[in-house]
Design a protein around this motif. Sequence first.
Motif, PDB file in Angstrom:
ATOM      1  N   PHE A   1       7.302  26.313 -17.749  1.00  0.00           N
ATOM      2  CA  PHE A   1       7.727  25.178 -18.548  1.00  0.00           C
ATOM      3  C   PHE A   1       7.287  23.897 -17.856  1.00  0.00           C
ATOM      4  CE2 PHE A   1      11.030  21.968 -19.480  1.00  0.00           C
ATOM      5  CZ  PHE A   1      10.872  21.881 -20.842  1.00  0.00           C
ATOM      6  N   LYS A   2       6.410  23.132 -18.508  1.00  0.00           N
ATOM      7  CA  LYS A   2       5.967  21.862 -17.924  1.00  0.00           C
ATOM      8  C   LYS A   2       7.073  20.831 -18.059  1.00  0.00           C
ATOM      9  CE  LYS A   2       1.906  20.145 -17.984  1.00  0.00           C
ATOM     10  NZ  LYS A   2       1.273  20.168 -16.702  1.00  0.00           N
ATOM     11  N   ILE A   3       7.391  20.184 -16.939  1.00  0.00           N
ATOM     12  CA  ILE A   3       8.444  19.179 -16.950  1.00  0.00           C
ATOM     13  C   ILE A   3       8.008  17.964 -17.753  1.00  0.00           C
ATOM     14  CG2 ILE A   3       9.759  17.619 -15.460  1.00  0.00           C
ATOM     15  CD1 ILE A   3       9.726  19.863 -13.387  1.00  0.00           C
ATOM     16  N   ASN A   4       6.743  17.596 -17.635  1.00  0.00           N
ATOM     17  CA  ASN A   4       6.216  16.460 -18.385  1.00  0.00           C
ATOM     18  C   ASN A   4       5.012  16.938 -19.187  1.00  0.00           C
ATOM     19  OD1 ASN A   4       5.667  13.883 -19.262  1.00  0.00           O
ATOM     20  ND2 ASN A   4       4.392  13.429 -17.520  1.00  0.00           N
ATOM     21  N   PRO A   5       5.212  17.419 -20.414  1.00  0.00           N
ATOM     22  CA  PRO A   5       4.108  18.037 -21.142  1.00  0.00           C
ATOM     23  C   PRO A   5       2.995  17.082 -21.565  1.00  0.00           C
ATOM     24  CG  PRO A   5       6.051  17.912 -22.535  1.00  0.00           C
ATOM     25  CD  PRO A   5       6.450  17.434 -21.165  1.00  0.00           C
ATOM     26  N   THR A   6       3.280  15.809 -21.775  1.00  0.00           N
ATOM     27  CA  THR A   6       2.227  14.915 -22.253  1.00  0.00           C
ATOM     28  C   THR A   6       1.340  14.417 -21.134  1.00  0.00           C
ATOM     29  OG1 THR A   6       3.701  13.026 -22.093  1.00  0.00           O
ATOM     30  CG2 THR A   6       3.575  14.149 -24.212  1.00  0.00           C
TER      31      THR A   6
ATOM     32  N   ALA B   1       0.835  -1.210   0.000  1.00  0.00           N
ATOM     33  CA  ALA B   1       0.000   0.000   0.000  1.00  0.00           C
ATOM     34  C   ALA B   1       0.866   1.255   0.000  1.00  0.00           C
ATOM     35  CB  ALA B   1      -0.936  -0.011   1.201  1.00  0.00           C
ATOM     36  N   ALA B   2       1.971   1.235   0.747  1.00  0.00           N
ATOM     37  CA  ALA B   2       2.874   2.389   0.765  1.00  0.00           C
ATOM     38  C   ALA B   2       3.523   2.586  -0.606  1.00  0.00           C
ATOM     39  CB  ALA B   2       3.933   2.199   1.841  1.00  0.00           C
ATOM     40  N   ALA B   3       3.910   1.485  -1.258  1.00  0.00           N
ATOM     41  CA  ALA B   3       4.517   1.588  -2.591  1.00  0.00           C
ATOM     42  C   ALA B   3       3.516   2.145  -3.599  1.00  0.00           C
ATOM     43  CB  ALA B   3       5.030   0.226  -3.038  1.00  0.00           C
ATOM     44  N   VAL B   4       2.270   1.703  -3.522  1.00  0.00           N
ATOM     45  CA  VAL B   4       1.225   2.212  -4.416  1.00  0.00           C
ATOM     46  C   VAL B   4       1.024   3.704  -4.189  1.00  0.00           C
ATOM     47  CG1 VAL B   4      -1.242   2.133  -4.907  1.00  0.00           C
ATOM     48  CG2 VAL B   4       0.042   0.016  -4.716  1.00  0.00           C
ATOM     49  N   ALA B   5       0.910   4.106  -2.920  1.00  0.00           N
ATOM     50  CA  ALA B   5       0.713   5.523  -2.608  1.00  0.00           C
ATOM     51  C   ALA B   5       1.887   6.359  -3.100  1.00  0.00           C
ATOM     52  CB  ALA B   5       0.509   5.709  -1.111  1.00  0.00           C
ATOM     53  N   LEU B   6       3.101   5.848  -2.917  1.00  0.00           N
ATOM     54  CA  LEU B   6       4.282   6.577  -3.369  1.00  0.00           C
ATOM     55  C   LEU B   6       4.305   6.734  -4.885  1.00  0.00           C
ATOM     56  CD1 LEU B   6       6.983   7.851  -2.466  1.00  0.00           C
ATOM     57  CD2 LEU B   6       8.020   5.626  -2.882  1.00  0.00           C
ATOM     58  N   CYS B   7       3.969   5.673  -5.618  1.00  0.00           N
ATOM     59  CA  CYS B   7       3.927   5.749  -7.088  1.00  0.00           C
ATOM     60  C   CYS B   7       2.865   6.733  -7.565  1.00  0.00           C
ATOM     61  CB  CYS B   7       3.671   4.373  -7.681  1.00  0.00           C
ATOM     62  SG  CYS B   7       5.098   3.297  -7.670  1.00  0.00           S
ATOM     63  N   VAL B   8       1.699   6.706  -6.934  1.00  0.00           N
ATOM     64  CA  VAL B   8       0.626   7.624  -7.333  1.00  0.00           C
ATOM     65  C   VAL B   8       1.029   9.067  -7.044  1.00  0.00           C
ATOM     66  CG1 VAL B   8      -1.728   8.335  -6.813  1.00  0.00           C
ATOM     67  CG2 VAL B   8      -1.215   5.932  -7.161  1.00  0.00           C
ATOM     68  N   LEU B   9       1.568   9.324  -5.856  1.00  0.00           N
ATOM     69  CA  LEU B   9       1.981  10.684  -5.518  1.00  0.00           C
ATOM     70  C   LEU B   9       3.110  11.172  -6.430  1.00  0.00           C
ATOM     71  CD1 LEU B   9       1.897  10.579  -1.623  1.00  0.00           C
ATOM     72  CD2 LEU B   9       0.336  11.774  -3.146  1.00  0.00           C
ATOM     73  N   ALA B  10       4.065  10.307  -6.730  1.00  0.00           N
ATOM     74  CA  ALA B  10       5.161  10.702  -7.611  1.00  0.00           C
ATOM     75  C   ALA B  10       4.663  11.005  -9.019  1.00  0.00           C
ATOM     76  CB  ALA B  10       6.227   9.614  -7.644  1.00  0.00           C
ATOM     77  N   SER B  11       3.729  10.212  -9.525  1.00  0.00           N
ATOM     78  CA  SER B  11       3.225  10.465 -10.877  1.00  0.00           C
ATOM     79  C   SER B  11       2.376  11.727 -10.926  1.00  0.00           C
ATOM     80  CB  SER B  11       2.468   9.261 -11.416  1.00  0.00           C
ATOM     81  OG  SER B  11       1.410   8.926 -10.590  1.00  0.00           O
ATOM     82  N   VAL B  12       1.602  11.989  -9.871  1.00  0.00           N
ATOM     83  CA  VAL B  12       0.824  13.234  -9.831  1.00  0.00           C
ATOM     84  C   VAL B  12       1.766  14.432  -9.749  1.00  0.00           C
ATOM     85  CG1 VAL B  12      -0.755  14.596  -8.400  1.00  0.00           C
ATOM     86  CG2 VAL B  12      -1.274  12.214  -8.904  1.00  0.00           C
ATOM     87  N   TRP B  13       2.806  14.334  -8.917  1.00  0.00           N
ATOM     88  CA  TRP B  13       3.761  15.432  -8.786  1.00  0.00           C
ATOM     89  C   TRP B  13       4.455  15.701 -10.118  1.00  0.00           C
ATOM     90  CZ3 TRP B  13       9.105  15.221  -9.398  1.00  0.00           C
ATOM     91  CH2 TRP B  13       9.763  16.415  -9.113  1.00  0.00           C
ATOM     92  N   LEU B  14       4.897  14.646 -10.787  1.00  0.00           N
ATOM     93  CA  LEU B  14       5.608  14.828 -12.048  1.00  0.00           C
ATOM     94  C   LEU B  14       4.701  15.386 -13.135  1.00  0.00           C
ATOM     95  CD1 LEU B  14       8.306  14.506 -13.477  1.00  0.00           C
ATOM     96  CD2 LEU B  14       7.624  12.206 -14.090  1.00  0.00           C
ATOM     97  N   THR B  15       3.448  14.960 -13.132  1.00  0.00           N
ATOM     98  CA  THR B  15       2.507  15.453 -14.137  1.00  0.00           C
ATOM     99  C   THR B  15       2.187  16.927 -13.917  1.00  0.00           C
ATOM    100  OG1 THR B  15       1.549  13.254 -14.328  1.00  0.00           O
ATOM    101  CG2 THR B  15       0.228  15.081 -15.149  1.00  0.00           C
TER     102      THR B  15
END
Length: 138
Positions: free
Chosen positions: A110-115, A69-83
Amino acid sequence: TKLDLLATLVCGSMILKTMCTLIDNFGVGDGFLNILVANIAAEYAVVLRFIVSRFLGGHIAAGHLAGLAAAVALCVLASVWLTASTDNLPIRYYSREGEDEGDKEAYLPFKINPTGMQPIIIASYLLHLPSQVALALG
């Protein structure tokens, strides 16, 4: 036969493209991305059901479930932050000598991850990795 398979793939692709166009035309968002996210969410539901059934059956320890659950939360938060991340690039205006440059500094966002979809897809692969390793190891 091979011809039936080819016809099925072509028809399926045409239906999917029509659905994407209809979603775009109704203003719901980008049709392809909506279908892609719906597919990922459906896969999450299957994986979640599998994990919960394994936990209730006593095959997964509570500590391992908490770590997952912690790994899932970390992946979701990291992807939201990067987006959502942007960086402000300073814009420098050159002027002639003696002209007033002013006190304001201009920045170009400048968006770091434009797509926007790569982090979600990578997080999906990362979330499926433990289940694939567990299936491979038995």
